[in-house]
Design a protein around this motif. Structure first.
Motif, PDB file in Angstrom:
ATOM      1  N   VAL A  91      33.316  17.946 -39.718  1.00  0.00           N
ATOM      2  CA  VAL A  91      33.412  18.005 -38.309  1.00  0.00           C
ATOM      3  C   VAL A  91      34.461  16.961 -38.003  1.00  0.00           C
ATOM      4  N   ALA A  92      34.509  15.781 -38.420  1.00  0.00           N
ATOM      5  CA  ALA A  92      35.199  14.480 -38.120  1.00  0.00           C
ATOM      6  C   ALA A  92      36.528  15.020 -38.609  1.00  0.00           C
ATOM      7  N   ALA A  93      36.861  15.328 -39.556  1.00  0.00           N
ATOM      8  CA  ALA A  93      38.252  15.567 -39.967  1.00  0.00           C
ATOM      9  C   ALA A  93      38.981  16.660 -39.011  1.00  0.00           C
ATOM     10  N   GLY A  94      37.962  17.827 -38.725  1.00  0.00           N
ATOM     11  CA  GLY A  94      38.507  18.787 -38.016  1.00  0.00           C
ATOM     12  C   GLY A  94      39.102  18.275 -36.445  1.00  0.00           C
ATOM     13  N   LEU A  95      38.059  17.451 -35.982  1.00  0.00           N
ATOM     14  CA  LEU A  95      38.407  16.865 -34.504  1.00  0.00           C
ATOM     15  C   LEU A  95      39.768  16.025 -34.708  1.00  0.00           C
ATOM     16  N   LEU A  96      39.808  15.235 -35.750  1.00  0.00           N
ATOM     17  CA  LEU A  96      40.982  14.321 -35.934  1.00  0.00           C
ATOM     18  C   LEU A  96      42.282  15.226 -36.311  1.00  0.00           C
ATOM     19  N   VAL A  97      42.238  16.158 -36.753  1.00  0.00           N
ATOM     20  CA  VAL A  97      43.209  17.150 -36.980  1.00  0.00           C
ATOM     21  C   VAL A  97      43.616  17.704 -35.636  1.00  0.00           C
ATOM     22  N   GLY A  98      42.629  18.249 -34.965  1.00  0.00           N
ATOM     23  CA  GLY A  98      42.870  18.804 -33.503  1.00  0.00           C
ATOM     24  C   GLY A  98      43.596  17.769 -32.615  1.00  0.00           C
ATOM     25  N   LEU A  99      43.265  16.657 -32.676  1.00  0.00           N
ATOM     26  CA  LEU A  99      43.737  15.301 -31.786  1.00  0.00           C
ATOM     27  C   LEU A  99      45.257  15.088 -32.411  1.00  0.00           C
ATOM     28  N   GLY A 100      45.365  15.196 -33.703  1.00  0.00           N
ATOM     29  CA  GLY A 100      46.801  14.986 -34.214  1.00  0.00           C
ATOM     30  C   GLY A 100      47.613  16.051 -33.449  1.00  0.00           C
ATOM     31  N   THR A 101      47.202  17.381 -33.951  1.00  0.00           N
ATOM     32  CA  THR A 101      48.184  18.429 -33.081  1.00  0.00           C
ATOM     33  C   THR A 101      48.323  18.313 -31.890  1.00  0.00           C
ATOM     34  N   ARG A 102      47.610  17.801 -30.947  1.00  0.00           N
ATOM     35  CA  ARG A 102      47.895  17.752 -29.392  1.00  0.00           C
ATOM     36  C   ARG A 102      49.135  16.470 -29.467  1.00  0.00           C
ATOM     37  N   TYR A 103      48.769  15.278 -30.084  1.00  0.00           N
ATOM     38  CA  TYR A 103      49.741  14.325 -30.106  1.00  0.00           C
ATOM     39  C   TYR A 103      51.047  14.681 -30.620  1.00  0.00           C
ATOM     40  N   GLY A 104      51.131  15.543 -31.717  1.00  0.00           N
ATOM     41  CA  GLY A 104      52.025  15.652 -32.342  1.00  0.00           C
ATOM     42  C   GLY A 104      52.958  16.956 -31.804  1.00  0.00           C
ATOM     43  N   SER A 105      52.289  17.487 -30.914  1.00  0.00           N
ATOM     44  CA  SER A 105      53.010  18.778 -30.257  1.00  0.00           C
ATOM     45  C   SER A 105      53.078  19.750 -31.289  1.00  0.00           C
ATOM     46  N   GLY A 106      52.080  19.951 -32.189  1.00  0.00           N
ATOM     47  CA  GLY A 106      52.161  21.106 -32.998  1.00  0.00           C
ATOM     48  C   GLY A 106      51.308  20.661 -34.126  1.00  0.00           C
ATOM     49  N   CYS A 107      51.111  22.016 -34.973  1.00  0.00           N
ATOM     50  CA  CYS A 107      50.319  21.705 -36.223  1.00  0.00           C
ATOM     51  C   CYS A 107      51.060  21.979 -37.510  1.00  0.00           C
ATOM     52  N   THR A 108      50.454  21.970 -38.640  1.00  0.00           N
ATOM     53  CA  THR A 108      51.354  21.866 -39.846  1.00  0.00           C
ATOM     54  C   THR A 108      52.017  23.083 -40.054  1.00  0.00           C
ATOM     55  N   SER A 109      51.472  24.345 -39.663  1.00  0.00           N
ATOM     56  CA  SER A 109      52.112  25.490 -39.759  1.00  0.00           C
ATOM     57  C   SER A 109      53.251  25.517 -38.885  1.00  0.00           C
ATOM     58  N   GLY A 110      53.156  25.176 -37.478  1.00  0.00           N
ATOM     59  CA  GLY A 110      54.343  25.054 -36.544  1.00  0.00           C
ATOM     60  C   GLY A 110      55.348  24.320 -36.874  1.00  0.00           C
ATOM     61  N   HIS A 111      55.236  22.730 -37.193  1.00  0.00           N
ATOM     62  CA  HIS A 111      56.282  21.984 -37.757  1.00  0.00           C
ATOM     63  C   HIS A 111      56.709  22.074 -39.136  1.00  0.00           C
ATOM     64  N   PRO A 121      64.805  18.166 -35.839  1.00  0.00           N
ATOM     65  CA  PRO A 121      64.465  16.795 -36.105  1.00  0.00           C
ATOM     66  C   PRO A 121      63.092  16.281 -35.924  1.00  0.00           C
ATOM     67  N   ARG A 122      62.559  17.007 -34.587  1.00  0.00           N
ATOM     68  CA  ARG A 122      61.161  16.562 -34.451  1.00  0.00           C
ATOM     69  C   ARG A 122      60.235  16.939 -35.414  1.00  0.00           C
ATOM     70  N   SER A 123      60.354  18.101 -35.960  1.00  0.00           N
ATOM     71  CA  SER A 123      59.518  18.860 -36.971  1.00  0.00           C
ATOM     72  C   SER A 123      59.700  17.800 -38.458  1.00  0.00           C
ATOM     73  N   VAL A 124      60.838  17.345 -38.640  1.00  0.00           N
ATOM     74  CA  VAL A 124      60.979  16.614 -39.726  1.00  0.00           C
ATOM     75  C   VAL A 124      60.190  15.425 -39.725  1.00  0.00           C
ATOM     76  N   VAL A 125      60.028  14.513 -38.629  1.00  0.00           N
ATOM     77  CA  VAL A 125      59.549  13.414 -38.333  1.00  0.00           C
ATOM     78  C   VAL A 125      57.937  13.585 -38.286  1.00  0.00           C
ATOM     79  N   ALA A 126      57.487  14.899 -37.706  1.00  0.00           N
ATOM     80  CA  ALA A 126      56.130  15.204 -37.443  1.00  0.00           C
ATOM     81  C   ALA A 126      55.473  15.557 -39.008  1.00  0.00           C
ATOM     82  N   THR A 127      56.529  16.297 -39.841  1.00  0.00           N
ATOM     83  CA  THR A 127      55.962  16.484 -41.247  1.00  0.00           C
ATOM     84  C   THR A 127      56.008  15.333 -42.179  1.00  0.00           C
ATOM     85  N   LEU A 128      56.807  14.416 -41.820  1.00  0.00           N
ATOM     86  CA  LEU A 128      56.905  13.294 -42.891  1.00  0.00           C
ATOM     87  C   LEU A 128      55.554  12.384 -42.052  1.00  0.00           C
TER      88      LEU A 128
END
Length: 145
Positions: A91-111, A121-128
């Motif tokens: 549950v904690a991991a899921g919430l942290l991932v959700g928070l990260g997708t909001r701050y990163g303007s997207g998720c792993t599949s999007g970026h 370029p934004r996706s390269v930085v986000a993925t890294l």
């Protein structure tokens, strides 16, 4: 480092990656939208008139696909994944991932899939950033804590 050869699945992983890439390419060609789950889900909160139908259908399909596959696959072919974590950790991991997708303007599949293929370029930085954070966390959990 050792490889768990019993659970090493390069062909299944390659097949899944190819399917994800083809689905992402098809989705952007047909709809003109990036195939990012957080964006699809986020578009439902609050829903826009005329935009919710395809989003709900996509999410329901994503949830139904493994169930249908499990019913159609030969007996013993599908195994439940082994997760070495407790419910609270998941549950904690899921919430942290959700928070990260909001701050990163997207998720792993999007970026990672769509953004990198468009050379964003934004996706390269986000993925890294999310790959580096994941590597660091695994190292800390397995070797430091």
């Amino acid at each position: 480092m050792t490889i768990d050869w019993a659970n090493f699945t390069p062909w299944a992983s390659l097949s899944g990656g190819i399917l994800l890439g083809v689905a992402a390419a098809f989705f952007i060609l047909v709809n003109g939208r990036v195939l990012g789950i957080s964006g699809i889900l986020g578009g439902l909160l609050p829903p826009k008139s005329g935009d919710a139908g395809w989003r709900v259908a996509f999410l329901l399909g994503m949830l139904a696909a493994p169930l249908v596959y499990g019913m159609l696959a030969p007996a013993g072919f599908v195994q439940a994944p082994r997760i070495d974590a407790g419910f609270a950790t998941i549950v904690a991991a899921g919430l942290l991932v959700g928070l990260g997708t909001r701050y990163g303007s997207g998720c792993t599949s999007g970026h990672g899939v769509c953004g990198l293929s468009r050379l964003s370029p934004r996706s390269v930085v986000a993925t890294l950033a999310f790959m580096g954070a994941g590597f660091a966390m695994v190292f800390m959990v397995r070797h430091v804590l």
